[in-house]
Design a protein around this motif. Structure first.
Motif, PDB file in Angstrom:
ATOM      1  N   PHE B  24       0.846  -1.200   0.000  1.00  0.00           N
ATOM      2  CA  PHE B  24       0.000   0.000   0.000  1.00  0.00           C
ATOM      3  C   PHE B  24       0.875   1.241   0.000  1.00  0.00           C
ATOM      4  O   PHE B  24       1.807   1.356   0.787  1.00  0.00           O
ATOM      5  N   GLY B  49      -0.940  -5.050  -4.940  1.00  0.00           N
ATOM      6  CA  GLY B  49      -0.976  -3.962  -3.961  1.00  0.00           C
ATOM      7  C   GLY B  49      -1.814  -2.795  -4.453  1.00  0.00           C
ATOM      8  O   GLY B  49      -2.350  -2.805  -5.567  1.00  0.00           O
ATOM      9  N   LYS B  50      -1.930  -1.786  -3.607  1.00  0.00           N
ATOM     10  CA  LYS B  50      -2.771  -0.627  -3.915  1.00  0.00           C
ATOM     11  C   LYS B  50      -1.952   0.655  -3.864  1.00  0.00           C
ATOM     12  O   LYS B  50      -1.144   0.841  -2.953  1.00  0.00           O
ATOM     13  N   PHE B  51      -2.228   1.517  -4.808  1.00  0.00           N
ATOM     14  CA  PHE B  51      -1.622   2.857  -4.828  1.00  0.00           C
ATOM     15  C   PHE B  51      -2.752   3.868  -4.869  1.00  0.00           C
ATOM     16  O   PHE B  51      -3.720   3.710  -5.618  1.00  0.00           O
ATOM     17  N   GLY B  62      -2.644   9.863   6.648  1.00  0.00           N
ATOM     18  CA  GLY B  62      -3.816   9.219   7.250  1.00  0.00           C
ATOM     19  C   GLY B  62      -4.109   7.891   6.574  1.00  0.00           C
ATOM     20  O   GLY B  62      -4.392   6.881   7.237  1.00  0.00           O
ATOM     21  N   ALA B  63      -4.022   7.879   5.253  1.00  0.00           N
ATOM     22  CA  ALA B  63      -4.337   6.654   4.507  1.00  0.00           C
ATOM     23  C   ALA B  63      -3.329   5.545   4.806  1.00  0.00           C
ATOM     24  O   ALA B  63      -3.712   4.380   4.941  1.00  0.00           O
ATOM     25  N   ILE B  65      -1.618   5.156   7.551  1.00  0.00           N
ATOM     26  CA  ILE B  65      -1.884   4.667   8.915  1.00  0.00           C
ATOM     27  C   ILE B  65      -3.074   3.698   8.878  1.00  0.00           C
ATOM     28  O   ILE B  65      -3.020   2.603   9.439  1.00  0.00           O
ATOM     29  N   GLY B  66      -4.141   4.112   8.186  1.00  0.00           N
ATOM     30  CA  GLY B  66      -5.318   3.245   8.085  1.00  0.00           C
ATOM     31  C   GLY B  66      -4.974   1.912   7.451  1.00  0.00           C
ATOM     32  O   GLY B  66      -5.380   0.845   7.938  1.00  0.00           O
ATOM     33  N   ALA B  67      -4.201   1.945   6.376  1.00  0.00           N
ATOM     34  CA  ALA B  67      -3.841   0.703   5.677  1.00  0.00           C
ATOM     35  C   ALA B  67      -2.951  -0.173   6.549  1.00  0.00           C
ATOM     36  O   ALA B  67      -3.069  -1.406   6.539  1.00  0.00           O
ATOM     37  N   LEU B  69      -3.133  -0.490   9.643  1.00  0.00           N
ATOM     38  CA  LEU B  69      -3.994  -1.152  10.636  1.00  0.00           C
ATOM     39  C   LEU B  69      -4.607  -2.446  10.096  1.00  0.00           C
ATOM     40  O   LEU B  69      -5.049  -3.291  10.864  1.00  0.00           O
ATOM     41  N   THR B  70      -4.652  -2.585   8.779  1.00  0.00           N
ATOM     42  CA  THR B  70      -5.179  -3.824   8.213  1.00  0.00           C
ATOM     43  C   THR B  70      -4.076  -4.875   8.048  1.00  0.00           C
ATOM     44  O   THR B  70      -4.317  -5.935   7.467  1.00  0.00           O
ATOM     45  N   LYS B  72      -1.087  -4.414   6.483  1.00  0.00           N
ATOM     46  CA  LYS B  72      -0.252  -4.257   5.292  1.00  0.00           C
ATOM     47  C   LYS B  72       1.031  -3.476   5.614  1.00  0.00           C
ATOM     48  O   LYS B  72       1.047  -2.647   6.521  1.00  0.00           O
ATOM     49  N   PHE B 220      -6.841  -5.339  11.675  1.00  0.00           N
ATOM     50  CA  PHE B 220      -8.290  -5.165  11.668  1.00  0.00           C
ATOM     51  C   PHE B 220      -8.902  -6.318  10.867  1.00  0.00           C
ATOM     52  O   PHE B 220      -8.394  -6.677   9.802  1.00  0.00           O
TER      53      PHE B 220
ATOM     54  N   ASN C  66     -13.555  -2.840  15.258  1.00  0.00           N
ATOM     55  CA  ASN C  66     -12.194  -2.372  15.006  1.00  0.00           C
ATOM     56  C   ASN C  66     -12.302  -0.852  14.943  1.00  0.00           C
ATOM     57  O   ASN C  66     -12.903  -0.321  14.005  1.00  0.00           O
ATOM     58  N   PRO C  77      -9.478  10.220   5.553  1.00  0.00           N
ATOM     59  CA  PRO C  77      -8.241   9.613   5.027  1.00  0.00           C
ATOM     60  C   PRO C  77      -7.868   8.294   5.716  1.00  0.00           C
ATOM     61  O   PRO C  77      -7.483   7.341   5.034  1.00  0.00           O
ATOM     62  N   PHE C  78      -7.984   8.230   7.020  1.00  0.00           N
ATOM     63  CA  PHE C  78      -7.701   6.961   7.715  1.00  0.00           C
ATOM     64  C   PHE C  78      -8.632   5.878   7.160  1.00  0.00           C
ATOM     65  O   PHE C  78      -8.209   4.767   6.855  1.00  0.00           O
ATOM     66  N   GLY C  81      -7.744   4.600   3.780  1.00  0.00           N
ATOM     67  CA  GLY C  81      -6.647   3.627   3.846  1.00  0.00           C
ATOM     68  C   GLY C  81      -7.134   2.256   4.286  1.00  0.00           C
ATOM     69  O   GLY C  81      -6.772   1.233   3.699  1.00  0.00           O
ATOM     70  N   VAL C  82      -7.978   2.233   5.310  1.00  0.00           N
ATOM     71  CA  VAL C  82      -8.510   0.954   5.808  1.00  0.00           C
ATOM     72  C   VAL C  82      -9.316   0.265   4.705  1.00  0.00           C
ATOM     73  O   VAL C  82      -9.123  -0.917   4.412  1.00  0.00           O
ATOM     74  N   ALA C  85      -7.213  -0.827   1.605  1.00  0.00           N
ATOM     75  CA  ALA C  85      -6.289  -1.922   1.924  1.00  0.00           C
ATOM     76  C   ALA C  85      -7.041  -3.221   2.210  1.00  0.00           C
ATOM     77  O   ALA C  85      -6.516  -4.299   1.981  1.00  0.00           O
ATOM     78  N   LEU C  89     -13.890  -5.083   4.774  1.00  0.00           N
ATOM     79  CA  LEU C  89     -14.379  -4.422   5.984  1.00  0.00           C
ATOM     80  C   LEU C  89     -15.479  -3.423   5.643  1.00  0.00           C
ATOM     81  O   LEU C  89     -15.406  -2.717   4.636  1.00  0.00           O
ATOM     82  N   TYR C 264     -10.517  -0.264  -8.417  1.00  0.00           N
ATOM     83  CA  TYR C 264      -9.097  -0.592  -8.219  1.00  0.00           C
ATOM     84  C   TYR C 264      -8.836  -2.072  -8.460  1.00  0.00           C
ATOM     85  O   TYR C 264      -7.804  -2.440  -9.021  1.00  0.00           O
TER      86      TYR C 264
END
Lengths: 65, 380, 275
Positions: B24, B49-51, B62-63, B65-67, B69-70, B72, B220, C66, C77-78, C81-82, C85, C89, C264
């Motif tokens: 990611f 993967g993801k871009f 932010g993105a 950090i979120g990714a 958490l999963t 990755k 997560f 979660n 944004p968080f 990303g979740v 990725a 969810l 995607y």
């Protein structure tokens, strides 16, 4: 008794009392909600629906499994 | 089988990221780091993967950090103004202990500065850019092959210690093309693994630790439900602002890094065996210094190079040791003098420490640096 | 499952009572989120709840999913990303009017534009509550705030129109008075494949109500009852009668526009097929 009140969660905002169509509920001097006329409750659920603190629940007849 | 390539530093970072198992990337275009984003936009989907190009640098942080958490492995890349914008969420990643890698290809600042010129002016910002006490790791490659190696190492450290790692490059290293030999098959590279809980989900406390002081981090969706916050929290992960909880959180986050300096801090010595005088330089500045040392040696001067590869945490022990070995130290950096203060603090007056600061948009030539070395040696 | 059982099931044990002030609408909105998840019977492990900073954003800490209490303005944004990725969810964003439309405004419009499958519930109490009553981009013009002691001179955002213009594919609004409608709309938002906005008009009796002489918590809820108009009736209302009122219900919904994480996945197939 079909009303269940969690006194520790109640903040005494009075929303449930204001929306109760049968004046079952009132905020007492400790700023907690109290069922002052429980016999009048028609189980409409207005109090439960509007309570922001999950402090009052209406268990309708036949609801307890 | 392997292949010999001529790559930019930025491209070598991308190869390192793919080899490390990055899945990611979120970023925002900014010179001189944009090649990292462009190349990962092409390569990440090829490996599943993801871009994503986010709306700004803050969103990119932010993105990622979120990714993360999963579960990755994640990367973002930036420079100057973008690095400034990322600072708030770098602090979040420190506080919540989120593994991620931030590439910062430094350019001249402040502000828009000189987007295409090299600088090492973000050195202190890399350590202290976000507000509050915090601990993180920054690595400084000095060659294209090292961009690849340190990207892999950045993930090893980030996942092991649950800490953001900054790959602190500069425009010299990011845009320089060099030969690099890479295997065709990246599967031989060890994949850094995040510690997983060994308790049942109902017993899981998100920030409880063993003696490593690094909490396990389930992804997560894995069945371990936990709460992530930037507020001061206790071992349950829920906010707790008491003095004891605040102290415990800060001390553990510090100790998980400072107890492991032997593992984290790498310093390269070049021709230091019999050196009487040391140049301390890193990243693009070190490229000049290697040549300067060779030139000095030809003139019979016993000069060596000490190159911090890990730039943060500071190589305190190594610099103290150096002060006992040489008669003088010259710090060369592409800024007005930032790292030199750390070196002076560690050396503590034991030997003279001087500075050759180069901050005119161009790296020093070996001859310029040699002249400064000679001046410093003459003053001993 | 009755409401008490839902609270026991989806709230983390021992975390109630919550921190919100007496009469704050945040508890009602959060209860509606839980009711929606219960109705859909989503497994707790498959739900991620991401919030920002502010009163409403404290909701994530109470809920047994979660959860992320992110940074001010950055919940989207968080969440992006979740979701990108790990698209399996169900990602729900809980945010406030200041969090989502001021500091997070740019993120909000871009998430709408991408049509990423997030369900964003904006707790709109018209004010910054946590910091004590400063104006937000959704404070109605003329209202008082601690930073607008002479009255708010800026026009306020119409968030549902903003979302629609920016590309959101499900846009709805309800109030804490219309709690049943609110949870039904959140159900629809979660079911919708794409970016969903549910604006939850809520009351802040302490930091907004007092300054604006709105009465107590019950009076503020009655204000919602008296000013919200279901969309079917709203559409028939003459313009002059719309003054000071606002529509509730599903305000905009479009199916068939490509969702971002699905797009995607197609891109990945293309990139790998091209090898």
């Amino acid at each position: 008794m079909s009303l269940k009140i969690y006194t520790n969660r109640c903040k005494g905002c009075g929303i449930c009392a204001a929306f109760c169509p049968k004046k079952v509920l009132a905020v007492n001097e400790l700023e907690k909600i109290e069922a002052v006329a429980p016999e009048n409750c028609i189980q409409c659920g207005q109090c439960e629906l509007r309570c922001p603190d999950y402090a009052i629940f209406v268990h309708k007849e036949g609801d307890e499994k | 089988m392997s292949r010999v390539l001529l790559l930019q530093g930025n491209q070598a970072v991308v190869e390192g990221a793919i080899a490390a198992g990055v899945k990611f990337f979120a970023g925002y275009p900014i010179t001189p780091s944009t090649e990292v984003a462009e190349s990962l936009a092409e390569k990440l989907p090829q490996v599943g993967g993801k871009f994503i190009q986010m709306e700004d640098e803050i969103a990119s942080m932010g993105a990622v950090i979120g990714a993360s958490l999963t579960g990755k492995k994640v990367m973002t890349a930036t420079s100057g103004p973008g690095f400034s914008l990322k600072q708030e969420l770098i602090g979040y990643a420190c506080a919540a202990e989120i593994p991620l890698v931030i590439v910062n290809v430094q350019r001249v600042g402040p502000s828009t500065g000189q987007p295409t010129s090299p600088s090492q002016g973000d050195l202190m910002q890399a350590r202290w850019g976000t507000h509050g006490d915090h601990w993180l790791i920054a690595l400084t490659p000095a060659s294209v092959p090292e961009c690849f190696e340190l990207t892999l190492r950045a993930y090893a450290l980030s996942e092991k210690y649950r800490v953001p790692v900054i790959l602190l490059m500069d425009e010299v290293i990011g845009h320089m093309r060099e030969k690099i030999e890479l295997p065709d098959d990246y599967s031989e590279f060890p994949q850094a693994e995040r510690k997983q809980p060994d308790c049942k989900p109902e017993d899981f406390k998100a920030y409880a630790t063993d003696e490593s002081l690094v909490p396990a981090m389930p992804a997560f969706g894995s069945g371990y439900r936990w709460h992530v916050t930037g507020l001061v929290h206790d071992e349950t992960g829920f906010p707790k602002g008491t003095p004891a909880a605040t102290l415990a959180a800060a001390n553990r986050q510090r100790a998980k890094i400072e107890n492991n300096l032997d593992d984290i801090v790498q310093v390269e010595n070049y021709r230091m065996e019999d050196a009487e005088f040391a140049v301390v330089a890193f990243g693009g500045g070190a490229r000049t210094a290697y040549e300067t040392v060779d030139m000095a040696r030809k003139e019979g001067l016993k000069v060596g190079l000490v190159r911090p590869v890990t730039i943060w945490p500071f190589a305190e022990a190594q610099m103290k040791e150096l002060a006992g070995k040489v008669k003088g130290i010259l710090v060369h950096e592409l800024n007005c003098g930032q790292y030199v203060h750390e070196v002076e603090r560690a050396v503590n007056g034991k030997v003279p420490v001087s500075l050759y600061a180069k901050y005119d948009n161009e790296p020093a030539t070996p001859a310029q640096l040699l002249e400064e070395v000679k001046k410093a040696m003459a003053a001993l | 499952m009755n409401m008490e059982e839902m609270i026991n099931k989806y709230f983390r044990p021992g975390r109630l009572p919550h921190i919100w002030c007496p009469g704050c609408g945040n508890g009602v909105v959060t209860g509606c989120v839980v009711k929606a998840i219960a109705k859909l019977d989503l497994p707790k492990d498959d739900v991620a709840v991401i919030s920002g900073i502010g009163c409403s954003s404290r909701a994530s800490g109470y809920l047994d999913f979660n959860t992320v209490h992110s940074a001010h303005g950055r919940a989207i944004p968080f969440a992006t990303g979740v979701k990108l990725a790990d698209p399996k969810l169900n990602v729900i964003v809980l945010t406030g009017d200041g969090d989502a439309t001021a500091i997070g405004g740019n993120h909000f419009i871009h998430a709408c534009r991408r049509n990423i499958d997030l369900t964003v519930v904006v707790y709109n109490n018209s004010i910054y509550g946590m910091t004590g009553g400063q104006y937000s981009p959704m404070t109605p013009t003329g209202s008082k705030a601690t930073t607008a002691p002479y009255g708010m001179i800026e026009p306020d955002f119409n968030l549902t129109e903003l979302a629609r213009a920016a590309g959101a594919t499900f846009v709805a609004r309800a109030t804490t008075f219309h709690a049943q409608m609110l949870s039904d709309l959140i159900v629809k938002g979660i079911q919708h494949k794409g970016f969903s906005l549910i604006e939850a008009v809520s009351a802040c009796p302490i930091s907004f109500g007092r300054q604006n002489k709105m009465g107590g918590p019950a009076e503020m809820m009655m204000w919602q009852r008296d000013h919200a108009v279901p969309i079917a009736a709203w559409d028939k209302l003459p313009e002059e009668k719309k003054e000071g009122k606002f529509p509730i219900g599903v305000l905009y919904e479009v199916e068939g526009r490509k969702e971002y994480t699905e797009a995607y996945d197609e891109l990945i197939a293309m990139a790998q097929g091209g090898k």
